[in-house]
Write a protein that holds these residues in place. Structure first.
Motif, short mmCIF file in Angstrom:
data_model
loop_
_atom_site.label_atom_id
_atom_site.label_comp_id
_atom_site.label_asym_id
_atom_site.label_seq_id
_atom_site.Cartn_x
_atom_site.Cartn_y
_atom_site.Cartn_z
N LEU A 62 0.83 -1.20 0.00
CA LEU A 62 0.00 0.00 0.00
C LEU A 62 0.87 1.26 0.00
O LEU A 62 0.58 2.23 -0.70
N VAL A 63 1.96 1.24 0.78
CA VAL A 63 2.88 2.38 0.81
C VAL A 63 3.48 2.62 -0.57
O VAL A 63 3.59 3.77 -1.03
N VAL A 64 3.88 1.54 -1.25
CA VAL A 64 4.44 1.67 -2.60
C VAL A 64 3.43 2.29 -3.55
O VAL A 64 3.76 3.19 -4.34
N GLY A 67 3.86 5.92 -5.17
CA GLY A 67 3.87 6.01 -6.63
C GLY A 67 2.81 6.97 -7.14
O GLY A 67 3.06 7.76 -8.06
N ALA A 68 1.61 6.92 -6.54
CA ALA A 68 0.53 7.83 -6.95
C ALA A 68 0.89 9.29 -6.66
O ALA A 68 0.62 10.19 -7.46
N ALA A 69 1.54 9.51 -5.50
CA ALA A 69 1.93 10.87 -5.14
C ALA A 69 2.98 11.41 -6.10
O ALA A 69 2.92 12.57 -6.54
N LEU A 70 3.97 10.57 -6.45
CA LEU A 70 5.00 11.01 -7.39
C LEU A 70 4.42 11.26 -8.77
O LEU A 70 4.81 12.21 -9.47
N LYS A 96 6.89 12.70 -15.52
CA LYS A 96 8.28 12.52 -15.11
C LYS A 96 8.52 11.21 -14.38
O LYS A 96 9.59 10.61 -14.50
N PHE A 97 7.53 10.76 -13.63
CA PHE A 97 7.70 9.51 -12.88
C PHE A 97 7.14 8.32 -13.64
O PHE A 97 7.82 7.32 -13.82
N LEU A 98 5.89 8.42 -14.07
CA LEU A 98 5.20 7.29 -14.68
C LEU A 98 5.47 7.24 -16.18
O LEU A 98 4.61 7.53 -17.00
N ASN A 99 6.69 6.88 -16.54
CA ASN A 99 7.03 6.63 -17.92
C ASN A 99 7.97 5.43 -17.97
O ASN A 99 8.64 5.10 -17.00
N ALA A 100 7.99 4.77 -19.12
CA ALA A 100 8.70 3.49 -19.22
C ALA A 100 10.18 3.64 -18.90
O ALA A 100 10.77 2.79 -18.22
N MET A 133 12.38 4.66 -4.41
CA MET A 133 11.34 5.58 -4.88
C MET A 133 11.49 6.95 -4.21
O MET A 133 11.26 7.99 -4.84
N ILE A 134 11.87 6.94 -2.94
CA ILE A 134 12.11 8.20 -2.24
C ILE A 134 13.27 8.95 -2.87
O ILE A 134 13.20 10.15 -3.15
#
Length: 372
Positions: free
Chosen positions: A18-20, A24-27, A68-72, A326-327
């Motif tokens: 859940l933390v991950v 991830g959603a916040a980033l 910036k975060f959610l890309n391949a 991730m941090i």
């Protein structure tokens, strides 16, 4: 069927998952977008830039807006960076579960890297054995790297058992000694010139730059660690020693043998990570792995390993490494000053330890109420 589904949903690592997801959603939400060049696969299967025609009729490179975060590309980089720390975190979790600590993993990583690099260099394009079989060069270099790390871990365990000194002291001394040996061996210089076959193997990529070999090795270490801790009698003995060493000794468990084994495994995991880094980066220096001790211990603790011993899992270690990475990645993506990176990771470790102590306190209260 419902019972199995409920058990799968409420695994001990469900909170970490859940933390991950939340992180991830916040980033994804706060990172914004960036213009990146557009690529396509050419007739020969290689990635090629895509060009378009502007209003003036000129041929210009095409760009695409991506998060910036959610890309391949970023996710592939995240997976690769996580794999090195996660492999060592599995070994560290085993040590912590048994009630120990290993501050020398970063130095073991460095020494294994430079000695492995020196072995690989002998079979490189400019080495004295350049004409030898690539298989021979890869095998001997890999053996030198992983064998050095395993031997260092075994020496740590042997000193802890023989001298009956707290592992904090032994591994703290080993951290300085091994780093110093790595510096003396290389004289502070970078060691490179590896066989091309080795680098091509480790750097094998699929899709948008996803390094498959480090990720695959991380998954294999995760599965092996999970089987060792959860399915084998040797793993149960590790939990027993960490839970209550005196009771384990009276029950017939050879505590000294368990301690030797856990530090051997910790060194082995550091050697595997060092070997992968050699193939990926193509060079080694005595400064490699500087500060990895904090990240690896942080990953294990965030993953649920209790510093009092007797608690932790291999999956938790890998997820903890993912959270830490991730941090670190989020700090770069969000444009936060890099000087705050270690501060934030340290705060995360302290928070994880405090939460672990709170959980222990609550567990003791429940046991006291049940006994009453």
């Amino acid at each position: 069927m419902l019972a199995r589904l409920r058990q799968a949903l409420f695994i001990p690592e469900s909170g970490l998952l859940l933390v991950v997801l939340v992180l991830g959603a916040a980033l994804w939400f706060f990172s914004g977008t960036v213009r990146t060049p557009k690529f396509e696969l050419g007739p020969d299967g290689s990635r090629q830039r895509v060009f378009t025609t502007n209003e003036a009729g000129e041929r210009v490179p095409a760009f695409v807006e991506r998060n910036k975060f959610l890309n391949a590309q970023n996710l592939a980089q995240l997976a690769k960076d996580t794999s090195f720390i996660a492999i060592m975190a599995v070994g560290m979790s085993i040590v912590i579960i048994a009630g120990g600590i290993d501050l020398s993993v970063g130095s073991i990583y460095a020494l294994a890297s430079v000695l492995g690099a020196l072995a690989f260099q002998q079979f490189g394009p400019d080495g004295p054995h350049a004409g030898a079989s690539p298989f021979t060069g890869v095998m001997l270099g890999s053996l030198a790297c992983v064998g050095t790390a395993a031997a260092c871990g075994l020496v740590n365990g042997g000193l802890i058992v023989a001298l009956r000194v707290h592992p904090f002291i032994i591994t703290l001394g080993a951290m300085a000694i091994l780093r110093g040996v790595a510096f003396v061996v290389t004289r502070g210089q970078s060691v490179g010139g590896f066989p091309p076959a080795f680098r091509e193997l480790v750097r094998f990529e699929v899709g948008n730059g996803l390094s498959l070999v480090p990720l695959a090795v991380m998954l294999l270490v995760l599965v092996a660690g999970g089987i060792f801790l959860g399915r084998l009698a040797a793993g149960r003995r590790v939990y027993a020693v960490g839970g209550n060493e005196l009771a384990a000794r009276f029950s017939g468990i050879r505590v000294e043998r368990v301690k030797l084994g856990i530090y051997l495994l910790s060194g082995l995991c550091a050697g595997i990570a060092a070997l992968l880094s050699l193939g990926y980066y193509g060079a080694a220096t005595s400064g490699d792995g500087q500060g990895y001790e904090l990240n690896v211990i942080a990953a294990a603790v965030v993953g649920g390993a209790s510093l009092t011993g007797g608690k932790g899992t291999a999956l938790g270690a890998v997820l903890g490494a993912l959270v830490i990475q991730m941090i670190s990645s989020g700090i770069v993506i969000l444009g936060i000053d890099q000087n705050y990176s270690q501060i934030i990771i340290g705060v995360v470790v302290v928070a994880a330890v405090v939460l672990d102590n709170v959980n222990h306190w609550l567990a003791r209260r429940r046991q006291a109420r049940a006994a009453a």
